[in-house]
Design a protein around this motif. Structure first.
Motif, PDB file in Angstrom:
ATOM      1  N   ARG A   1      41.807  45.558  43.249  1.00  0.00           N
ATOM      2  CA  ARG A   1      41.120  46.094  44.430  1.00  0.00           C
ATOM      3  C   ARG A   1      41.695  45.481  45.701  1.00  0.00           C
ATOM      4  NH1 ARG A   1      34.874  45.083  42.939  1.00  0.00           N
ATOM      5  NH2 ARG A   1      35.814  43.504  41.609  1.00  0.00           N
ATOM      6  N   SER A   2      42.089  44.214  45.604  1.00  0.00           N
ATOM      7  CA  SER A   2      42.617  43.535  46.792  1.00  0.00           C
ATOM      8  C   SER A   2      43.949  44.141  47.243  1.00  0.00           C
ATOM      9  CB  SER A   2      42.748  42.036  46.543  1.00  0.00           C
ATOM     10  OG  SER A   2      43.599  41.764  45.458  1.00  0.00           O
TER      11      SER A   2
ATOM     12  N   CYS B   1      39.794  39.689  45.237  1.00  0.00           N
ATOM     13  CA  CYS B   1      38.854  40.429  44.401  1.00  0.00           C
ATOM     14  C   CYS B   1      38.786  39.725  43.050  1.00  0.00           C
ATOM     15  CB  CYS B   1      39.254  41.899  44.268  1.00  0.00           C
ATOM     16  SG  CYS B   1      40.758  42.183  43.307  1.00  0.00           S
TER      17      CYS B   1
ATOM     18  N   ALA C   1      42.993  47.215  49.157  1.00  0.00           N
ATOM     19  CA  ALA C   1      42.391  46.808  50.429  1.00  0.00           C
ATOM     20  C   ALA C   1      43.456  46.311  51.407  1.00  0.00           C
ATOM     21  CB  ALA C   1      41.341  45.724  50.187  1.00  0.00           C
TER      22      ALA C   1
ATOM     23  N   ARG D   1      34.695  46.611  49.334  1.00  0.00           N
ATOM     24  CA  ARG D   1      35.789  47.586  49.416  1.00  0.00           C
ATOM     25  C   ARG D   1      35.321  48.930  49.979  1.00  0.00           C
ATOM     26  NH1 ARG D   1      39.144  49.985  50.729  1.00  0.00           N
ATOM     27  NH2 ARG D   1      40.813  51.064  49.668  1.00  0.00           N
TER      28      ARG D   1
ATOM     29  N   VAL E   1      36.651  41.393  48.775  1.00  0.00           N
ATOM     30  CA  VAL E   1      36.256  42.807  48.811  1.00  0.00           C
ATOM     31  C   VAL E   1      35.402  43.227  47.614  1.00  0.00           C
ATOM     32  CG1 VAL E   1      38.187  43.527  50.278  1.00  0.00           C
ATOM     33  CG2 VAL E   1      38.463  43.568  47.786  1.00  0.00           C
TER      34      VAL E   1
END
Length: 159
Positions: free
Chosen positions: A92-93, A87, A96, A57, A38
């Motif tokens: 961020r993952s 990520c 997500a 993302r 992402v």
């Protein structure tokens, strides 16, 4: 008001995480795993896990659904497939993976420690042309580059 890391931490109550060695094992056991990276396209082009799908993302949710300009059919069809979100650092993952669970994906996990941890575990990375990335270069690439203007001012009391 929540800060970024608090938001990530709150999502962890619902999101499963895999360590790099867990992902290595899962990839050996299940060749059908969908790796979704992402990060932004320029990050993905610099280095990624071979075979991963780049879905930034910012367009993830619309990429997971039919009838959008960003629709990625392989991703839409993956609702019952094992999916691992990747990520840079594993934050961020998490967000997500949480979004994908809300959208009905039943078997989603986040790579804890992200690609930095994958690299630290001496796992291979490739660039946009499929060439192996030197892990010393990757080490330098993953070193945070926070500019002076990005640091919290000493007199800041905004939150």
């Amino acid at each position: 008001m929540k800060r970024f890391l608090e938001l990530v931490r709150d999502c962890l109550t619902d999101v499963k995480e895999l360590m790099p060695w867990d992902l290595e094992e899962r990839l050996q056991e299940n060749s059908d795993i969908l790796l979704v990276d992402v990060r932004e396209p320029y990050e993905f082009d610099a280095m990624h896990i071979e075979g991963s799908l780049n879905v930034p993302r910012g367009i993830l949710e619309s990429s997971c659904e039919w009838d959008y300009e960003e629709t990625i059919p392989e991703l839409v069809r993956a609702r019952d497939r094992e999916v691992v979100i990747v990520c840079r650092s594993g934050q961020r993952s998490v967000l997500a993976a949480h979004s994908m669970q809300v959208l009905g994906f039943s078997n989603v996990a986040s790579l804890q420690t992200g690609l930095r941890g994958w690299k630290d575990y001496d796992q291979p990375l490739v660039d946009k042309d499929g060439n192996d990335v030197d892990l010393d270069f990757a080490d330098e690439y993953f070193t945070p580059q926070v500019g002076e203007d990005q640091l919290r001012p000493k007199d800041w009391d905004g939150y």
